[in-house]
Design a protein around this motif. Structure first.
Motif, PDB file in Angstrom:
ATOM      1  N   ALA A   1       0.839  -1.197   0.000  1.00 17.54           N
ATOM      2  CA  ALA A   1       0.000   0.000   0.000  1.00 17.54           C
ATOM      3  C   ALA A   1       0.875   1.249   0.000  1.00 17.54           C
ATOM      4  N   VAL A   2       1.915   1.222   0.822  1.00 17.13           N
ATOM      5  CA  VAL A   2       2.829   2.366   0.871  1.00 17.13           C
ATOM      6  C   VAL A   2       3.490   2.551  -0.488  1.00 17.13           C
ATOM      7  N   ASN A   3       3.827   1.439  -1.093  1.00 21.75           N
ATOM      8  CA  ASN A   3       4.444   1.479  -2.411  1.00 21.75           C
ATOM      9  C   ASN A   3       3.512   2.133  -3.428  1.00 21.75           C
ATOM     10  N   VAL A   4       2.276   1.678  -3.429  1.00 15.17           N
ATOM     11  CA  VAL A   4       1.293   2.257  -4.347  1.00 15.17           C
ATOM     12  C   VAL A   4       1.146   3.744  -4.054  1.00 15.17           C
ATOM     13  N   ALA A   5       1.098   4.082  -2.748  1.00 15.57           N
ATOM     14  CA  ALA A   5       0.951   5.489  -2.388  1.00 15.57           C
ATOM     15  C   ALA A   5       2.111   6.312  -2.934  1.00 15.57           C
ATOM     16  N   GLY A   6       3.324   5.790  -2.753  1.00 16.40           N
ATOM     17  CA  GLY A   6       4.502   6.510  -3.231  1.00 16.40           C
ATOM     18  C   GLY A   6       4.447   6.742  -4.728  1.00 16.40           C
TER      19      GLY A   6
ATOM     20  N   ARG B   1     -11.765  12.749  -7.472  1.00 19.71           N
ATOM     21  CA  ARG B   1     -12.363  11.596  -8.123  1.00 19.71           C
ATOM     22  C   ARG B   1     -11.531  11.158  -9.319  1.00 19.71           C
ATOM     23  N   ALA B   2     -11.034  12.135 -10.054  1.00 17.50           N
ATOM     24  CA  ALA B   2     -10.240  11.794 -11.237  1.00 17.50           C
ATOM     25  C   ALA B   2      -8.983  11.037 -10.829  1.00 17.50           C
ATOM     26  N   VAL B   3      -8.353  11.457  -9.716  1.00 18.90           N
ATOM     27  CA  VAL B   3      -7.152  10.771  -9.253  1.00 18.90           C
ATOM     28  C   VAL B   3      -7.512   9.381  -8.726  1.00 18.90           C
ATOM     29  N   LEU B   4      -8.618   9.333  -7.972  1.00 17.39           N
ATOM     30  CA  LEU B   4      -8.999   8.055  -7.369  1.00 17.39           C
ATOM     31  C   LEU B   4      -9.434   7.040  -8.410  1.00 17.39           C
ATOM     32  N   ALA B   5      -9.950   7.538  -9.542  1.00 20.38           N
ATOM     33  CA  ALA B   5     -10.396   6.611 -10.575  1.00 20.38           C
ATOM     34  C   ALA B   5      -9.247   5.713 -11.002  1.00 20.38           C
TER      35      ALA B   5
ATOM     36  N   ALA C   1      -6.594  -0.619  -0.012  1.00 19.68           N
ATOM     37  CA  ALA C   1      -5.196  -0.199  -0.022  1.00 19.68           C
ATOM     38  C   ALA C   1      -4.953   0.797  -1.145  1.00 19.68           C
ATOM     39  N   SER C   2      -5.471   0.509  -2.334  1.00 21.51           N
ATOM     40  CA  SER C   2      -5.171   1.390  -3.455  1.00 21.51           C
ATOM     41  C   SER C   2      -5.883   2.727  -3.301  1.00 21.51           C
ATOM     42  N   ILE C   3      -7.106   2.702  -2.756  1.00 21.59           N
ATOM     43  CA  ILE C   3      -7.829   3.970  -2.637  1.00 21.59           C
ATOM     44  C   ILE C   3      -7.225   4.826  -1.526  1.00 21.59           C
ATOM     45  N   LEU C   4      -6.919   4.183  -0.391  1.00 20.26           N
ATOM     46  CA  LEU C   4      -6.273   4.945   0.683  1.00 20.26           C
ATOM     47  C   LEU C   4      -4.959   5.528   0.194  1.00 20.26           C
ATOM     48  N   ALA C   5      -4.232   4.707  -0.598  1.00 25.69           N
ATOM     49  CA  ALA C   5      -2.942   5.160  -1.093  1.00 25.69           C
ATOM     50  C   ALA C   5      -3.100   6.374  -1.995  1.00 25.69           C
ATOM     51  N   GLY C   6      -4.217   6.456  -2.712  1.00 29.07           N
ATOM     52  CA  GLY C   6      -4.403   7.576  -3.621  1.00 29.07           C
ATOM     53  C   GLY C   6      -4.985   8.801  -2.951  1.00 29.07           C
ATOM     54  N   LEU C   7      -5.567   8.583  -1.768  1.00 24.94           N
ATOM     55  CA  LEU C   7      -6.323   9.661  -1.140  1.00 24.94           C
ATOM     56  C   LEU C   7      -5.438  10.849  -0.760  1.00 24.94           C
ATOM     57  N   ALA C   8      -4.294  10.543  -0.153  1.00 27.31           N
ATOM     58  CA  ALA C   8      -3.436  11.628   0.339  1.00 27.31           C
ATOM     59  C   ALA C   8      -2.998  12.546  -0.805  1.00 27.31           C
ATOM     60  N   PRO C   9      -2.387  11.988  -1.861  1.00 23.53           N
ATOM     61  CA  PRO C   9      -1.991  12.879  -2.949  1.00 23.53           C
ATOM     62  C   PRO C   9      -3.192  13.552  -3.621  1.00 23.53           C
TER      63      PRO C   9
END
Lengths: 117, 880
Positions: B367-372, B400-404, B459-467
């Motif tokens: 998840a951290v990797n995906v976030a990075g 939403r566009a990023v999370l997609a 994991a992927s959505i949480l990872a995208g949420l911050a950025p």
């Protein structure tokens, strides 16, 4: 930053009352296209209300979805194709409800502001 | 929302394309009118257009807003976003590939682990109201979790107030002769309450009755499996006789399919569909046997509403009476009540918990990797997103566009992980120790599927949420005006990405330290003196039916002759017979007396009893410490002797003068003639139990294991050995043929299994950390090309630029490693049960693992460093 914020502020101001204004305009003027509604509101408010298309048209769709207005393509006086909106009986009933609510609310606000302890 | 509106929305969704066209035309008209009005006020065409746009906004963002109100609203918009995201991901297959692969691997690992956790720990046992089932043990300081004597069981059954049912069971395998084929069956003796307590009924015939619980009873109940295979679904089997242990037994019942045995660690098959045949457990034993023999397990069902604590209190109330009535047999004994589910999974719970923790760690790393990677991705999409914002897209649309994109990554990664996990599961099951509790329940359950897909999405959505949120909060103009090609990653974003990399390295380091600890444990264990040499030894079971072999004069000559003939087989170095083998869970104990000296205060001398023929010690290479081994002198008529192990000497002859001393066992006084090395119950046990060996000729057993030592392939001896036995007695089957190596390896299987998984996890974690460092540095180098160009223009050498990049990597991983090393001693406590010979803070592991990790991360930084040093001054500057 600034222009985006004012835009947002304007939207918020309108949020509750936009439906009321649109319905009232259609009741007073009969069938109108979107631009006519926007310019009428601008005129009546001495330019204080400048409706962005991204605000006005979603509102019209919302009203249409709820059955308060009906839309139809037609030609304007200048012979252009445009979509005209007309208020439905359900829309009139809704307008009466909203008017009454608004009157009550403005009465309350009025009293609140003028009342002295 | 009313039904009518939903219908309206659905219709609109179907007509989306044409409605979009209409909306666009309508908006076009609106803009045109604005422009006309402007021109009418005397503005130029351009000025009028600009003013109109300012006043009314742009068509695309208005279309977006209208779409939200129409059709399926947000969902519809989301679909559009996903379509966009899909095509933009497809344009960058590298990014999408890395992220999906990382996620898929982590999810696959977790899928199999959740399948194990679900099957072993979570799924209820397959009995009605399994929570009410408990195991009852006798407890004393000397013998905790001890089998219950028949006398005490009868006391519990008579006087308890908390149980709906209680029963005894004990394993006693039996030999079936059907046609002319001998077959060894896993068989269990049970009391009449056994099946009612479990809540199962025979499919055919009847259950055992209280009258069947006699030594003379010859009735059996068949399992569904045996009935279907050996007896070909004979519908009239009930009442027929079968040949069991060379006697005629009457079938009284057949169990339905899927009856699972309750398991147990002593005299019991594993939990599961493991039993072929049930026989009545005889209660008509002599008084001494009823009070002092502990060979039976107890299963009980609590009444509805009774808790384990209440049942325990109730049985101990009964126990108090039993202690008063039989103070000798029950001295210091309490009743211990444990939930069945806990007892079944007890041994492996620590392992499972550990694997769960390791799996979650890997998922976290992924998840951290995906976030990075997402942060980097958002950075490179910044311009596009800023333009969207400038065009009036609301914040949540940007999010939403990023999370997609992340949604797509989550779905693809989750599905791929699920597929991989499903493919890995049979492999994992094959790797798992056969003795692992409830192994048969491990499968790709709904829970595992839900978990893997859910965790991938989450994991992927949480990872995208911050950025995404970060971008949405940002001022659009900043993103536009700031030159993207230069140092576009703001300080905050860089810090976030660095923190993610540090976290990832730290987590990977934790896993690597754990793996190193396990590997060092395995090495220490392999180097340990186990007291015997398992290489090149074949073993098999032989059971002599009591009917034909009821006297020592019948048994001993057979064993002598068998050993003699086996020794003549080509390649056989030594052949022996004993009633137990090391590391097989053998656990039979007896009291004995020291002759001529008092017992140590407070200790009732007790030892594991074993019986062996002279050849056994040579075949096992069991080390002699003092005196002599059992040899051919020690025949049935010779003076009674015994060989003891070092643990017995340590405990009962602390001065070390055991040789020549006498002990009284089962009524015979025996001279201690030898001391042999300790063999522990399990390879990693801290100490061995006191144990002694009788000469088999002086204390014959009918259930024995034969061992053959050879120079070559031990298994090749299996069929010649079976042939030798068949010639001696054609009705004696050879069963459970295994090499001693195989037995040793099985005893270590659970540790090996944990080690394998840890290694796999660590490799994955290392790879993910390396990818993270690589991605971060590569991106950085690309973004800082201008800065690097300037540095080089100012006289920095290629080496110093490369050093800059590598030292950045060293800093990041160093920080991660330091954090890991600080937290590791606490985290490694989970591992303690599986460690051997190393402490949780083993200094070598704490140096080796971080060093390895550091070198991997530095290697990952090599390519970006090289790229940086190649960045030409001119090229980098010209890009401006």
């Amino acid at each position: 930053m600034s222009n985006r914020e004012t835009a947002r502020g304007r939207t918020e101001l309108l949020q509750g009352t936009l439906d009321l204004m649109v319905l009232r305009t259609l009741e007073a003027m009969g069938r109108q296209h979107g631009y006519a509604i926007a310019s009428r509101l601008a005129r009546v408010s001495d330019g204080a209300i400048q409706l962005n298309m991204g605000t006005l048209y979603p509102a019209l769709v919302r009203l249409e979805r709820r059955g308060f207005v009906r839309a139809r393509w037609d030609t304007t006086d200048s012979n252009r194709h445009a979509r005209f909106y007309g208020i439905t009986p359900a829309g009139r009933r809704r307008l009466e409800v909203e008017k009454a609510g608004w009157a009550r609310m403005s009465g309350i606000i009025d009293r609140l502001l003028t009342e002295t302890p | 929302m009313r039904l009518r509106e939903i219908g309206w929305r659905l219709l609109a969704t179907l007509r989306r394309r044409s409605l979009d066209g209409e909306t666009r035309a309508e908006l076009r008209f609106h803009l045109d009118m604005e422009i006309q009005a402007g021109v009418a006020r005397g503005l130029s065409r351009e000025q009028a257009e600009r003013e109109a746009r300012l006043r009314a906004g742009t068509i695309p963002s208005a279309v977006d807003a209208v779409r939200d109100e129409r059709g399926l609203g947000p969902v519809d918009g989301m679909l559009t976003d996903i379509r966009h995201a899909w095509s933009s991901l497809a344009r960058q297959p590298g990014f999408a590939g890395i992220v999906c692969t990382a996620l898929a691997l982590a999810v696959a690992m977790n899928t199999v682990i959740v399948a194990v956790v679900d099957g072993v720990l979570l799924r209820p046992l397959p009995y009605p109201e399994p929570d009410h089932l408990v195991r009852v043990f006798e407890w004393s300081r000397r013998n905790p979790e001890w089998p219950v004597s028949i006398g005490n069981f009868q006391g519990f059954a008579r006087a308890n107030r908390s149980l709906a049912g209680i029963a005894l069971y004990t394993r006693e395998d039996a030999q079936l002769m059907h046609g002319n084929r001998p077959e060894r069956l896993v068989a269990v003796r049970v009391t009449d309450g056994f099946f009612p307590t479990l809540g199962v009924r025979p499919a055919l015939g009847r259950n055992f009755s209280a009258e069947d619980l006699r030594r003379s009873a010859r009735v059996v109940i068949l399992s569904d499996r045996l009935w279907k295979t050996t007896f070909h679904r004979d519908a009239a089997i009930v009442g027929k006789a079968i040949r069991l242990e060379r006697e005629s037994w009457t079938v009284v019942g057949v169990m339905p399919p899927g009856v699972q045995h309750v398991g147990g660690s002593y005299r019991s098959p594993l939990q599961g569909d493991t039993v072929a045949i049930w026989r009545p457990l005889a209660l008509d034993l002599p008084e001494n046997g009823l009070r002092n023999w502990h060979f039976c397990n107890v299963i009980a069902r609590m009444k509805t509403g009774v808790t384990v604590a209440q049942a325990s209190e109730d049985l101990n109330r009964v126990m108090d009476d039993l202690v008063r009535q039989f103070p000798q047999a029950n001295a210091g004994v309490r009743a211990e009540v444990l939930p069945l589910a806990g007892v079944v999974t007890d041994s492996s719970r620590a392992t499972i918990r550990l694997l769960m923790a390791a799996g979650l760690l890997v998922l976290l790393i992924a998840a951290v990797n995906v976030a990075g990677l997402c942060v980097a991705r958002v950075l490179s999409r910044r311009r596009e997103l800023a333009i969207r914002q400038a065009l009036g897209a609301r914040s949540w649309r940007v999010v939403r566009a990023v999370l997609a994109e992340n949604l797509i990554v989550g779905i693809v990664g989750g599905l791929a992980g699920l597929g991989l996990g499903a493919a890995l599961l049979p492999l994992l099951r094959a790797m798992m120790p056969v003795e692992f509790p409830r192994l048969h329940e491990v499968r790709l359950s709904a829970a595992a599927v839900a978990f893997s897909l859910g965790s991938a999405l989450l994991a992927s959505i949480l990872a995208g949420l911050a950025p995404a949120l970060r971008q949405a909060r940002q001022d659009a103009r900043e993103g536009l005006s700031e030159d993207n090609r230069v140092a576009s990653s703001s300080r905050g974003t860089r810090r976030l990405r660095a923190a993610l990399v540090v976290a990832e390295v730290g987590l990977a380091c934790l896993l690597c330290i754990g793996t190193t600890l396990l590997m060092r444990s395995a090495m220490r264990l392999a180097a340990r003196d186990h007291g015997f040499d398992p290489r090149g030894v074949l073993s098999f079971s032989v059971s002599l039916p009591a009917v034909s072999y009821n006297k020592p004069e019948l048994i001993v000559p057979l064993f002598d002759e068998l050993t003699r003939r086996l020794k003549e087989l080509p390649g056989v170095r030594a052949a022996g017979i004993a009633n137990s083998l090391p590391w097989t869970g053998y656990d039979e104990n007896t009291s004995f007396d020291l002759v001529g000296r008092p017992a140590p205060p407070g200790d009732d001398p007790q030892a594991r009893f074993q019986s062996a023929s002279p050849g056994f010690f040579a075949a096992m290479r069991l080390r002699l410490v003092a005196g002599r081994l059992i040899d051919d002198r020690d025949g049935a008529k010779a003076p009674p002797v015994v060989v003891v192990n070092q643990a017995l000497v340590r405990r009962y002859f602390p001065t070390g003068d055991a040789l020549g001393q006498r002990v009284a066992i089962w009524g015979d006084e025996r001279v201690i003639v030898g001391v042999v090395a300790d063999i522990r119950d399990a390879p990693a046990d801290a100490a061995a139990e006191p144990a002694f060996w009788w000469p088999l000729a002086q204390q014959p057993f009918t259930n024995v294991r034969v061992v053959l030592r050879t120079d070559g392939d031990a298994l090749a001896l299996a069929s010649p050995a079976a042939e030798v036995l068949r010639r001696l007695d054609p009705e004696l089957p050879v069963s459970d043929v295994r090499t001693l190596d195989g037995i040793a390896s099985e005893a270590l299987a659970e540790r090996r299994f944990a080690l394998w998984l840890f290694q796999a996890f660590s490799v994955l974690a290392l790879a993910l950390a390396a990818v993270a460092i690589y991605a971060m540095l590569a991106f950085d180098v690309q973004q800082r090309r201008r800065e690097i160009g300037v540095r080089m223009a100012m006289g920095a050498t290629r080496t110093s630029v490369a050093r800059l990049v590598v030292s950045h990597a060293a800093w990041l991983s160093g920080l991660g490693i330091v954090l890991a090393v600080i937290t590791a001693p606490a985290a490694m406590r989970l591992l303690r049960a599986l460690l051997f010979g190393v402490t949780v803070s083993d200094p070598i592991s704490f140096v080796l693992a971080p060093l390895f990790l550091l070198s991997v991360t530095l290697a990952a930084s090599a390519v970006p460093a090289w790229a940086a040093s190649r960045a030409g001054v001119v090229a980098a500057l010209r890009e401006q």
